[in-house]
Scaffold this motif. Structure first.
Motif: not given
Lengths: 254, 249, 255
Positions: A85-88, B139, B141-142, B145, B159
């Motif tokens: 979930r931390s990568l797009f 999300d 978490v995103l 980030t 984005g």
């Protein structure tokens, strides 16, 4: 470098307040790798999010180079536990690593260089054009690490980054972290629930109590600086340190 | 074998149509409808009625998509704004879009602006509400980030927010497309002198039954064509989404 | 509680805006009467028998059409889904017929039934049939193959398989289809009345508009919106009730 002073966090909701962290004080010197370990549910993630400036503390403060942290500091990178979930997912591996650099207005040639280097350093030079979901869990976490490395941070925070990968991958990733830390001399705070991992990686291990959390022990790991999975883990001293941390955590659960 | 599966039933249905249409006034035979189709629509009606209708549909649809997305992002991002506007938006969505036609005729006359406005007024709600829903469910978490790596402002919206909400936004756009076609036809059935909807009703009033059926057929083909086009667009925009298996989960 | 307060604030804001804009001359009050006038007209309309009769007509077209469409779609969906090979044979036809906008049938309905309930039903049934059918097909396809093999190996008859396996599995999908179809059916019922002139709410709006009774047009549109909300809420409650026993109250399937 990184100072955590009397940090506390209480979650307030109408009619209920939960004290997650009572008071934490410790610091991390420049270039050090410190592991934080504690029983499950002890507020490790809360601590990490407060250090990262993602969560306002209820009391005390976090200072980076003497400056209080109020929001995410510019030269800090985080590797989250939830790699999926931390990568797009709509970006390729390359774009994922490049995005923060674009935001930092790094010029294109330098950007290319940084992304290439960091992907090489995690062993994903060939996967640049893939999408994250086409990779295995361990490889996805490598991408997240490459993104953090390319960002050229002063401080790297890791929130149980290997909790969701299998044992073999986990050992490989631990050695990857050790190598990157040594090469880049980046200050690292590594949060984990795994005692073995903490002792194996850390120069120091901070043992937390269960919630409401305080520091139970700040333990120096006096193992030889060069670590390797087989040799280090079979040293008698490794067993002693592990046993010591284990008993402290058992006591904390008490 | 595949051709039999694909075409078997349609061929059977056309044959059935042939069989029952013998001498029926309301249901001319398929060949008469086919001839009427060619004569009616491959003429200056194509440029005078069909293309302007489709043009208005696309214009209204595009405006609604922009408006819905543009309003949906801030509403989705702000819990307070969302709580304030949700009942109002739910109310507007619950109004059957065609009843706005008489109203918009009052406000905007009966020309092209009215027709486009009608399409916008019906298409905007599904886009808007789905965008709000998609943005709300981004999300965490995103989001963290983005904060960690200093991604904010427009790059964050483009984005992260829009891309992350795109599965819901596309679902809204899909609903809006079928509403748009309905409104394109209806807006032309009222006080109009050209357009696809007007022409088909005209045929019916003049009892040009084969021509009327050819019009129904054309609308069907238009609906089919647009829905196929949309599906390709969706596959392209959401390739990451289908690829990652998130659609199945 | 907070949400409710914010929501009320939003509604009040809308009413205030609708009141102020014509009063301050920002818009022509002939085209957009102040909110108070719309509400007064609405209150007046609610005391007339005409409005209630029209509402009754609309709801009858909606309910009968929806019931017919759902019944047909469930029967067709189960047969197509259960009989081997039928699904492949019908898919091209379904894919062709489904996107045909139901308003394309307006002239046909006018021709066959004129301004009557029949026209409303034709449009409502055509539009809602596909919504339910597609969901039923998803539902039947979702039957666990292992469960299916188990049922066969224990010699359950085709009817028992449908009754005890296919139907319970597809029920959540059927309810999703019903919820989508209910909204579409309401739109088409009003559309038929508006365009063809079948008796009902839509026809009332059309009459009010052509006689220049602007506040009445607005009042009736408010009624339409409220009914729309009522329809959505009712179907959602029904769905929750029917599926209360179900382990997974399902997410909507993209279709």
């Amino acid at each position: 470098m990184l100072e955590i002073a009397q940090l506390s966090k209480t979650y307030e909701s109408p009619g209920r307040s939960v004290e997650a962290i009572r008071s934490l004080t410790f610091d991390v010197a420049a270039g050090e790798l410190v592991c934080v370990v504690g029983p499950s549910g002890c507020g490790k993630t809360t601590l990490l999010r407060a250090v990262a400036g993602l969560l306002p503390a209820s009391g005390g403060e976090v200072r980076l180079d003497g400056v209080p942290v109020t929001g995410p500091p510019p030269r800090m990178a985080v590797v989250f536990q939830e790699y999926g979930r931390s990568l797009f997912p709509w970006m390729t591996v390359w774009q994922n690593v490049e995005l923060p650099l674009k935001e930092k207005k790094v010029p294109a040639p330098r950007r290319r260089e940084l992304v290439t280097q960091s992907l090489e350093s995690v062993g994903l030079g060939d996967a640049a054009r893939a999408h994250p979901w086409q990779l295995s869990g361990g490889m996805q976490q490598r991408v997240a690490i490459a993104r953090a490395v390319a960002y050229e941070p002063q401080v790297m925070l890791m929130d149980e980054p290997f909790a969701a990968v299998d044992a073999q991958t986990r050992a490989d990733l631990e050695d990857l972290i050790l190598r990157l830390w040594r090469d880049l001399e980046v200050t690292t705070l590594f949060v984990t629930h795994d005692i073995d991992e903490a002792v194996y990686l850390g120069q120091r291990v901070i043992v937390l109590s269960s919630s409401p959390t305080v520091v139970m022990e700040d333990l120096k790991i006096d193992l030889p600086p060069e670590r390797d999975q087989l040799g280090t883990r079979s040293l008698p001293r490794f067993g002693e340190l592990r046993g010591h941390v284990y008993s402290r955590i058992q006591a904390a659960r008490g | 074998m595949k051709a039999v599966r694909l075409l078997g039933l349609p061929v059977l249905l056309v044959l059935l149509w042939w069989a029952v249409s013998g001498g029926s006034f309301y249901l001319p035979s398929p060949d008469r409808v086919a001839v009427a189709f060619a004569e009616t629509w491959f003429s200056d009606r194509l440029t005078g009625d069909v293309l302007p209708s489709v043009g208005r549909l696309l214009a209204g649809y595009a405006l609604a998509a922009l408006l819905g997305g543009w309003l949906g992002v801030p509403i989705g991002l702000s819990p307070r704004l969302r709580a304030t506007l949700e009942p109002v938006l739910e109310f507007f969505r619950a109004i059957p879009p065609p009843v706005l036609v008489p109203l918009i005729m009052l406000l905007a006359g009966i020309d092209t602006p009215m027709k486009v406005l009608v399409i916008v007024s019906g298409c905007v709600w599904p886009v808007l509400l789905n965008t709000v829903e998609g943005v709300r469910a981004l999300d965490e978490v995103l989001a963290d980030t983005c904060r960690m790596y200093g991604i904010r402002g427009w790059p964050r919206v483009r984005g992260f927010v829009l891309r992350g909400a795109s599965p819901q936004i596309m679902a809204g756009l899909r609903q809006a497309l079928s509403i748009g076609i309905i409104l394109m036809v209806i807006s032309e059935m009222f006080a109009s002198s050209s357009g696809l909807g007007f022409t088909i009703v005209l045929f019916q009033r003049q009892f040009q039954i084969a021509e009327m059926w050819s019009g129904i057929l054309l609308l069907g083909l238009l609906g089919l064509g647009l829905s196929l086009l949309f599906r390709r667009l969706e596959r392209w925009v959401l390739s990451w989404y289908y690829g990652s298996g998130a659609a199945r989960a | 509680m907070r949400r409710l307060l914010h929501g009320l604030l939003g509604l009040t804001g809308l009413l205030a805006l609708l009141e102020a804009a014509p009063r301050l001359g920002l818009v022509d009050a002939r085209f957009l009467p102040p909110a108070s006038e719309i509400l007064r007209t609405l209150a007046g309309e609610l005391t007339t028998a005409g409005l209630w009769l029209a509402l009754g007509e609309t709801m009858r077209g909606w309910a009968v059409g929806l019931a017919l469409a759902s019944g047909l779609a469930v029967a067709a969906g189960v047969v197509i889904g259960v009989v081997p090979g039928l699904r492949a044979a019908t898919s091209s036809t379904v894919e062709f017929l489904r996107p045909i906008p139901s308003v394309a049938l307006v002239p046909l309905a006018t021709l066959l039934f004129g301004p009557s309930l029949g026209s409303t039903l034709l449009l409502v049934v055509y539009a809602s049939f596909w919504q339910v059918l597609i969901q039923v097909l998803y539902g039947v396809a979702a039957v666990d193959p292992v469960a299916h093999d188990t049922a066969r190996s224990y010699g359950l008859s085709a009817w028992s398989r449908v009754r005890h396996l296919v139907w319970p599995t597809s029920l959540p999908y059927v309810m999703t289809g019903l919820r989508l179809a209910a909204a579409v059916a309401f739109i088409l019922a009003v559309t038929a009345e508006l365009v063809i002139g079948s008796p009902g709410l839509g026809a009332e709006i059309q009459v009010a508009q052509s006689s220049g009774a602007v506040p009445t047009v607005y009042a009736l549109i408010v009624v339409a919106g409220l009914i729309g909300i009522g329809v959505n809420t009712a179907v959602r409650l029904l769905e929750r009730r029917v599926l209360a026993w179900h382990p997974a109250v399902r997410e909507e399937v993209a279709g």
